[in-house]
Design an enzyme around this catalytic site. Structure first.
Site, PDB file in Angstrom:
ATOM      1  N   VAL A  11       0.836  -1.216   0.000  1.00  0.00           N
ATOM      2  CA  VAL A  11       0.000   0.000   0.000  1.00  0.00           C
ATOM      3  C   VAL A  11       0.866   1.259   0.000  1.00  0.00           C
ATOM      4  O   VAL A  11       0.610   2.214  -0.746  1.00  0.00           O
ATOM      5  CB  VAL A  11      -0.956  -0.010   1.220  1.00  0.00           C
ATOM      6  CG1 VAL A  11      -1.639   1.331   1.397  1.00  0.00           C
ATOM      7  CG2 VAL A  11      -1.999  -1.094   1.060  1.00  0.00           C
ATOM      8  N   THR A 126      -6.490  -1.229   7.353  1.00  0.00           N
ATOM      9  CA  THR A 126      -7.842  -1.640   7.740  1.00  0.00           C
ATOM     10  C   THR A 126      -7.795  -2.025   9.208  1.00  0.00           C
ATOM     11  O   THR A 126      -7.139  -3.002   9.574  1.00  0.00           O
ATOM     12  CB  THR A 126      -8.275  -2.858   6.888  1.00  0.00           C
ATOM     13  OG1 THR A 126      -8.177  -2.487   5.517  1.00  0.00           O
ATOM     14  CG2 THR A 126      -9.676  -3.299   7.215  1.00  0.00           C
ATOM     15  N   LYS A 210     -14.722   0.655   5.519  1.00  0.00           N
ATOM     16  CA  LYS A 210     -13.838  -0.292   4.852  1.00  0.00           C
ATOM     17  C   LYS A 210     -14.334  -1.736   5.016  1.00  0.00           C
ATOM     18  O   LYS A 210     -14.431  -2.497   4.060  1.00  0.00           O
ATOM     19  CB  LYS A 210     -12.413  -0.140   5.410  1.00  0.00           C
ATOM     20  CG  LYS A 210     -11.445  -1.176   4.988  1.00  0.00           C
ATOM     21  CD  LYS A 210     -11.135  -1.117   3.502  1.00  0.00           C
ATOM     22  CE  LYS A 210     -10.360  -2.331   3.067  1.00  0.00           C
ATOM     23  NZ  LYS A 210      -9.838  -2.237   1.732  1.00  0.00           N
ATOM     24  N   PHE A 255     -18.889  -7.441  -9.359  1.00  0.00           N
ATOM     25  CA  PHE A 255     -18.752  -8.428  -8.280  1.00  0.00           C
ATOM     26  C   PHE A 255     -19.962  -9.346  -8.127  1.00  0.00           C
ATOM     27  O   PHE A 255     -20.433  -9.606  -7.033  1.00  0.00           O
ATOM     28  CB  PHE A 255     -18.397  -7.727  -6.957  1.00  0.00           C
ATOM     29  CG  PHE A 255     -16.928  -7.396  -6.914  1.00  0.00           C
ATOM     30  CD1 PHE A 255     -16.413  -6.391  -7.724  1.00  0.00           C
ATOM     31  CD2 PHE A 255     -16.054  -8.116  -6.125  1.00  0.00           C
ATOM     32  CE1 PHE A 255     -15.044  -6.117  -7.751  1.00  0.00           C
ATOM     33  CE2 PHE A 255     -14.676  -7.842  -6.145  1.00  0.00           C
ATOM     34  CZ  PHE A 255     -14.181  -6.847  -6.966  1.00  0.00           C
ATOM     35  N   ALA A 258     -20.101 -15.648 -10.296  1.00  0.00           N
ATOM     36  CA  ALA A 258     -20.045 -16.866  -9.481  1.00  0.00           C
ATOM     37  C   ALA A 258     -18.773 -17.634  -9.807  1.00  0.00           C
ATOM     38  O   ALA A 258     -18.173 -17.442 -10.860  1.00  0.00           O
ATOM     39  CB  ALA A 258     -21.270 -17.718  -9.777  1.00  0.00           C
ATOM     40  N   CYS A 266      -7.779 -10.018   1.621  1.00  0.00           N
ATOM     41  CA  CYS A 266      -8.687  -8.997   2.165  1.00  0.00           C
ATOM     42  C   CYS A 266     -10.084  -9.514   2.504  1.00  0.00           C
ATOM     43  O   CYS A 266     -10.519  -9.413   3.650  1.00  0.00           O
ATOM     44  CB  CYS A 266      -8.793  -7.844   1.183  1.00  0.00           C
ATOM     45  SG  CYS A 266      -7.189  -7.213   0.711  1.00  0.00           S
ATOM     46  N   ARG A 334      -2.731 -16.132  -1.128  1.00  0.00           N
ATOM     47  CA  ARG A 334      -3.344 -16.133   0.199  1.00  0.00           C
ATOM     48  C   ARG A 334      -4.845 -16.427   0.110  1.00  0.00           C
ATOM     49  O   ARG A 334      -5.566 -15.775  -0.636  1.00  0.00           O
ATOM     50  CB  ARG A 334      -3.088 -14.796   0.914  1.00  0.00           C
ATOM     51  CG  ARG A 334      -1.673 -14.725   1.467  1.00  0.00           C
ATOM     52  CD  ARG A 334      -1.375 -13.384   2.064  1.00  0.00           C
ATOM     53  NE  ARG A 334      -1.220 -12.369   1.047  1.00  0.00           N
ATOM     54  CZ  ARG A 334      -1.020 -11.082   1.298  1.00  0.00           C
ATOM     55  NH1 ARG A 334      -0.976 -10.669   2.544  1.00  0.00           N
ATOM     56  NH2 ARG A 334      -0.873 -10.217   0.321  1.00  0.00           N
TER      57      ARG A 334
END
Ligand code: UGA
Length: 450
Positions: A11, A126, A210, A255, A258, A266, A334
Site C-alpha cells: 500500500v 484496515t 472499509k 462483483f 459466481a 482482504c 493467500r
C-alpha cells in the site's frame, strides 16, 4: 505538497508512487535494508502491473526518493502516511505496536523540529473501529507535536492497484480536524473528479466503511455462488441471471461473478473481522456468518462435483489444477480457492498436477512434493483425468484445446471461474462443467489408462 510515506510495502509504495505521479514531493521511508536497496536502485520489490514503470518515471524526475531515516524524511512533511503492519492478535484485536511505534517516531522527529504547523498523519490500514481514535489520543499524550490523525481506508485491488489509486471511485477520510480534512482535500485534488466523491466522516465511520465495503462485495459474490445451486438444479444459467440483475441500476453489474469461491488477503480477513467486531459489540452477525459459510461450502462443492462427474473413483485419478493465485495477474495465493481444492483432492486420494502463471513458487511452499508442478497448462493436462480451473487467467481461454483434449486421459474440464467458451469445449470433445451453468455432456472418447 510534501508527503512522507512510512513503510514502502504494497500500500505504501503504490500510494507514494501515485502521489509522486500527481506532482507531490514524496519521501518513502523503508527500514528493511534489502527492500530499501532495491528501491534505491529503481527495482520494484512487489509485482503489480504498471507500478515498476511509474516508480522509474517518478524516481528519475526526482518526485519520489527513498531513505531509512524518519527524521530527515519528515523534515518538510505536511502529510505523513503510516503504512505499517496492523496484524490481528490472537484475541482478534489489532496489534497497535507498529502503528504506535511509527507514529511516535514521526511525532518525536516533528517535535524536535519545533514546527508550529499542523502535520496530518494518515492511517491507511484496515483497522477495527476505535483504532485511529486510540492512536490519536496516544500521540497527543506521548508527544508535543502538532499532529492530527486521519483514517483514509484503502480500496485498491491487487492487479489494478495503480489504476484504482489514480482513478478512485471515492476517497474516504475519517477524523475530527477540519484543517486536516482540508489538507487531504488539497492532496487529492487531481484525483477528486466530483466533490461528492471526497467524503469526510468521523474515525469510526471511516473504519467501518472499509469493512462494510469488503463485506458487501463478498456478500454479492456469495449470493451469486448460492444461486448456482438453484441454477444447477433447475437448469438455469447464472451468467444470464448476472446480466439480468446487474442491469438494474440499483444492483449494478460488478462483483456478481459466481465461481469456486473468493480468496485473497482482504475479503476472507475482513469478513472474519466483521464477525469478530460484531461479537465484541455483543451480537452474533448472522449475515457475515452466512457469507463465510457459503464461501467455504462453494470450494468443497466444486470438488464434490469433480468427484461425482469424473466417471471413475477419485481415488487414484489425476486432476490437473489450472490456476493457483487467488485471482489473475498476481502471484498472491493467500486464501486462494486452489488451496482448498488441492487439499480436498489430495484428502480424497487424487494425484494433483498444478500450473499457474505466477503463483506456482508460493504454492510450492505449501504443498511441496505432494503435487506435481508443471511448467505450462498443456503439460499439466496431459494424461490427467480432468482439469479443474481455479483462477481466471485470460491465457487459459486461448489454449490449444484440440491438443489438450487429445492428450488427456479423459477430456473433462471443471471450470471454477466460468471463463471458458462452451462451444470451444464442445467442438474439441470435452465434457465441460462450469459453475451454475448448463454443462456440455457428450460421448466421451474414453481411453484405457496404461
Ligand atoms: C479487494 C477489494 O476489491 C478492494 O476494493 C480492497 O481495497 C481490497 O480487497 C483490500 O481490502 O485491500 P482484492 O482482494 O485485491 O481487492 O481482489 P478482488 O479483485 O476484489 O478479488 C477478491 C476475490 O473475489 C478473488 O478471489 C476473486 O476471484 C473473487 N471474485 C471477484 C469473484 O469470485 N467474483 C467476482 O465477481 C469478483
Amino acid at each position: 505538497m510534501d508527503v512522507t510515506i512510512i513503510g514502502c510495502g504494497y500500500v505504501g509504495l503504490v500510494t507514494g508512487v501515485c502521489l509522486a505521479h500527481t506532482g507531490h514531493t514524496v519521501r518513502g521511508v523503508e527500514k528493511d535494508a534489502k527492500k530499501l536497496k532495491m528501491l534505491l536502485s529503481g527495482e520494484c520489490p512487489i509485482f503489480e502491473p504498471g507500478l515498476h514503470d511509474l516508480l522509474r518515471e517518478t524516481q528519475q524526475s526526482g518526485q519520489i526518493t527513498f531513505t531509512d531515516n524518519v527524521k530527515s524524511a519528515v523534515k518538510d512533511a505536511e502529510v505523513v502516511y503510516l503504512c505499517v503492519g496492523t496484524p490481528p492478535k490472537a484475541d482478534g484485536t489489532v496489534d497497535m505496536s507498529f502503528l504506535e511505534g511509527a507514529g511516535k517516531e514521526v511525532c518525536d522527529a516533528l517535535a524536535e523540529l519545533n514546527t508550529e504547523f499542523l502535520t496530518t498523519i494518515v492511517v491507511k490500514s484496515t483497522v477495527p473501529a476505535g483504532t485511529n481514535r486510540k492512536l490519536h489520543n496516544f500521540l497527543k499524550q506521548q508527544t508535543k507535536a502538532n499532529v492530527a490523525v486521519v483514517s483514509n481506508p484503502e480500496f485498491l485491488k491487487e492487479g489494478t492497484a495503480v489504476a484504482d489509486c489514480l482513478r478512485p471511485d471515492r476517497i474516504v477520510i475519517g477524523g475530527e480536524s477540519p484543517e486536516a480534512f482540508r489538507m487531504m482535500r488539497r492532496l487529492y485534488d487531481t484525483l477528486v473528479e466530483q466533490e461528492e466523491n471526497f467524503i469526510t466522516m468521523n474515525w469510526e465511520s471511516a473504519e467501518l466503511t472499509k469493512y462494510a465495503a469488503n463485506s458487501m462485495l463478498a456478500a454479492r459474490i456469495s449470493f451469486m455462488n448460492e444461486m448456482t445451486i438453484l441454477c444447477e438444479h433447475y437448469g438455469a444459467d447464472v451468467e444470464d441471471i448476472r446480466k439480468g440483475i446487474g442491469s438494474d441500476s440499483r444492483i449494478g453489474p460488478a462483483f456478481l461473478r459466481a465461481g469456486c469461491g473468493y480468496g485473497g488477503s482482504c475479503f476472507p480477513k475482513d469478513v472474519a473481522a466483521m464477525e469478530h467486531i460484531s461479537k465484541h459489540a455483543g451480537y452474533d452477525n448472522l449475515f457475515v456468518n452466512a457469507i463465510q459459510t457459503v464461501n467455504k461450502n462453494q470450494k468443497k462443492r466444486f470438488v464434490d462435483k469433480i468427484q461425482e462427474k469424473l466417471g471413475r473413483p477419485i481415488k487414484d485419478a489425476t486432476i490437473a489444477v489450472w490456476g493457483l493465485a487467488f485471482k489473475a495477474d498476481t502471484d498472491d495465493i493467500r486464501e486462494s480457492s486452489a488451496i482448498d481444492v488441492i487439499t480436498y483432492l489430495l484428502e480424497r486420494g487424487a494425484s494433483v498436477k498444478a500450473h499457474d502463471y505466477k503463483g506456482m513458487d508460493n504454492m510450492k511452499q505449501l504443498f511441496g512434493d505432494k503435487v506435481e508442478w508443471c511448467a505450462d497448462p498443456v503439460t499439466a493436462a496431459a494424461g490427467a483425468d480432468a482439469v479443474a480451473l481455479c483462477t481466471d487467467w485470460p491465457q487459459y481461454t486461448t489454449l490449444p484445446f484440440r491438443k489438450i483434449s487429445a492428450t488427456m486421459n479423459m477430456p473433462i474440464i471443471f471450470d471454477g471461474r466460468n471463463c471458458l467458451n462452451r462451444d470451444v469445449m464442445r467442438e474439441n470433445g470435452f465434457q465441460y462443467y462450469p459453475i451454475g451453468r448448463p454443462p456440455v455432456e457428450q460421448h466421451l472418447r474414453l481411453k484405457q489408462r496404461v
